[in-house]
Write a protein that holds these residues in place. Structure first.
Motif, PDB file in Angstrom:
ATOM      1  N   TYR A 103      60.037  64.791  15.947  1.00  0.00           N
ATOM      2  CA  TYR A 103      59.643  64.573  17.334  1.00  0.00           C
ATOM      3  C   TYR A 103      59.730  63.094  17.713  1.00  0.00           C
ATOM      4  O   TYR A 103      60.251  62.729  18.764  1.00  0.00           O
ATOM      5  CB  TYR A 103      58.211  65.066  17.557  1.00  0.00           C
ATOM      6  CG  TYR A 103      57.987  66.508  17.212  1.00  0.00           C
ATOM      7  CD1 TYR A 103      58.373  67.523  18.082  1.00  0.00           C
ATOM      8  CD2 TYR A 103      57.373  66.861  16.015  1.00  0.00           C
ATOM      9  CE1 TYR A 103      58.151  68.846  17.771  1.00  0.00           C
ATOM     10  CE2 TYR A 103      57.147  68.191  15.696  1.00  0.00           C
ATOM     11  CZ  TYR A 103      57.539  69.186  16.580  1.00  0.00           C
ATOM     12  OH  TYR A 103      57.321  70.500  16.257  1.00  0.00           O
ATOM     13  N   ALA A 128      59.467  71.678  13.682  1.00  0.00           N
ATOM     14  CA  ALA A 128      58.384  71.594  12.687  1.00  0.00           C
ATOM     15  C   ALA A 128      58.753  72.299  11.379  1.00  0.00           C
ATOM     16  O   ALA A 128      57.983  72.246  10.415  1.00  0.00           O
ATOM     17  CB  ALA A 128      57.112  72.205  13.255  1.00  0.00           C
ATOM     18  N   TYR A 172      55.212  65.256  21.068  1.00  0.00           N
ATOM     19  CA  TYR A 172      56.493  65.616  21.678  1.00  0.00           C
ATOM     20  C   TYR A 172      56.277  66.201  23.071  1.00  0.00           C
ATOM     21  O   TYR A 172      56.985  65.852  24.024  1.00  0.00           O
ATOM     22  CB  TYR A 172      57.219  66.615  20.788  1.00  0.00           C
ATOM     23  CG  TYR A 172      58.636  66.917  21.217  1.00  0.00           C
ATOM     24  CD1 TYR A 172      59.679  66.073  20.856  1.00  0.00           C
ATOM     25  CD2 TYR A 172      58.933  68.041  21.983  1.00  0.00           C
ATOM     26  CE1 TYR A 172      60.986  66.348  21.248  1.00  0.00           C
ATOM     27  CE2 TYR A 172      60.230  68.326  22.374  1.00  0.00           C
ATOM     28  CZ  TYR A 172      61.249  67.473  22.000  1.00  0.00           C
ATOM     29  OH  TYR A 172      62.542  67.737  22.390  1.00  0.00           O
ATOM     30  N   PRO A 216      50.970  76.496  22.870  1.00  0.00           N
ATOM     31  CA  PRO A 216      51.786  75.320  23.201  1.00  0.00           C
ATOM     32  C   PRO A 216      52.146  75.234  24.684  1.00  0.00           C
ATOM     33  O   PRO A 216      52.084  74.151  25.279  1.00  0.00           O
ATOM     34  CB  PRO A 216      53.035  75.499  22.333  1.00  0.00           C
ATOM     35  CG  PRO A 216      52.572  76.326  21.185  1.00  0.00           C
ATOM     36  CD  PRO A 216      51.542  77.256  21.747  1.00  0.00           C
ATOM     37  N   LEU A 221      60.027  74.091  19.356  1.00  0.00           N
ATOM     38  CA  LEU A 221      58.995  73.321  18.660  1.00  0.00           C
ATOM     39  C   LEU A 221      58.868  73.772  17.205  1.00  0.00           C
ATOM     40  O   LEU A 221      58.705  72.954  16.297  1.00  0.00           O
ATOM     41  CB  LEU A 221      57.655  73.479  19.370  1.00  0.00           C
ATOM     42  CG  LEU A 221      57.533  72.824  20.749  1.00  0.00           C
ATOM     43  CD1 LEU A 221      56.258  73.301  21.439  1.00  0.00           C
ATOM     44  CD2 LEU A 221      57.539  71.312  20.637  1.00  0.00           C
ATOM     45  N   ALA A 270      53.981  67.843  17.328  1.00  0.00           N
ATOM     46  CA  ALA A 270      54.333  68.697  18.461  1.00  0.00           C
ATOM     47  C   ALA A 270      53.587  68.272  19.714  1.00  0.00           C
ATOM     48  O   ALA A 270      54.154  68.242  20.821  1.00  0.00           O
ATOM     49  CB  ALA A 270      54.022  70.160  18.128  1.00  0.00           C
TER      50      ALA A 270
END
Length: 288
Positions: A136, A210, A192, A229, A206, A189
């Motif tokens: 990220y 990851a 980001y 998210p 995402l 995340a």
């Protein structure tokens, strides 16, 4: 047949070579200069062969899909979450996977600090591919370079691009050092999402960054943040919208666009679901 560029949605910036020469001689940018940078989404049939290499070092970050790189005669596979760093003047070729073409953020860098960076990072022609622990942050820095170059070619923008590139190279060096604390995938995340408030980022994207399955990633994210998210990103957008409503006189439709919504009516519904009032009602409230 390999295609060098021309992909839908791509961003590509090339600094005129006389400006590159001037930047390499100028205090403040002589240490590291970005000569080219860009973003190629789902670059099907992408590829390039440079039999004599390039004058600059090439940094390619794969965020989705797969590809390959052949550097100094050795072929390497490349997948999401990895970076390729090709030293200057090194023969090479690279290309996207036929079935799952890669998405790339990339830049070319030159300057007097470059050799030291490559040496410290351990990125050589024999070992040009690296697994990234913080994809990220690396992507955010390349995007920062691209945004600076998109603004204009003033000294200020060249300096901004150089600074982001210097930070990126330092990050690649730090990832090699044993014992460097690793930021959790969920923290990465969240960073980001904060840096890409106006973009609709999918859970699949995402999770790929990851290196987790989408279901595992979503469960971990909710466990650590108390939110999905996408809901987390909605709250980030609404926070930014609230700020714009407080400190500007922008129309609601413009505020919606500034925080990533093309439909102002949908934006208003989302705003009300978070704040309990419409954007116009919120703007009319007494605050402070």
């Amino acid at each position: 047949m390999l295609i060098e560029d021309g992909f839908p949605g791509q961003r590509m910036l090339v600094m005129p070579r006389p400006r590159v020469t001037a930047a390499l001689a100028r205090p403040g940018t002589s240490h590291l200069v970005v000569t080219d940078a860009g973003y190629f989404p789902e670059a099907r049939a992408h590829g390039l062969v440079r039999a004599s290499g390039a004058p600059q070092s090439i940094v390619i970050v794969c965020t989705r899909g797969r590809g390959w790189a052949e550097v100094a005669g050795t072929r390497h596979t490349v997948s999401a979450g990895q970076v390729i760093v090709i030293p200057p003047e090194t023969p090479h070729a690279y290309g996207a996977d036929d079935d799952d073409p890669w998405t790339l953020w990339w830049l070319h860098v030159a300057g007097r600090d470059l050799e030291e960076f490559l040496k410290t990072a351990g990125l050589t022609a024999a070992a040009p591919v690296r697994e990234l622990s913080d994809v990220y942050r690396v992507v955010a820095l390349v995007e920062e370079v691209v945004q600076a170059m998109e603004r204009d070619q003033t000294i200020a923008s060249v300096l901004a691009a150089s600074g982001a590139a210097w930070h990126l190279m330092a990050l690649l060096c730090s990832e090699r050092i044993a014992g460097t604390p690793q930021v959790s995938a969920i923290d990465q995340a969240r960073d980001y999402l904060r840096q890409h408030v106006t973009e609709r980022v999918s859970i699949d994207e995402l999770a790929r960054l990851a290196r987790l399955s989408p279901s595992h990633f979503a469960a971990l994210f909710k466990q650590q943040t108390g939110s999905s998210p996408l809901r987390y990103q909605t709250h980030l957008r609404m926070s930014r919208a609230r700020e714009l409503l407080d400190v500007t006189n922008l129309a609601v439709s413009v505020v919606a666009e500034r925080v990533g919504y093309t439909d102002p009516f949908y934006f208003s519904r989302q705003f009300k679901s978070v704040h309990g009032v419409t954007p116009l009602q919120y703007r009319g409230q007494r605050k402070g």
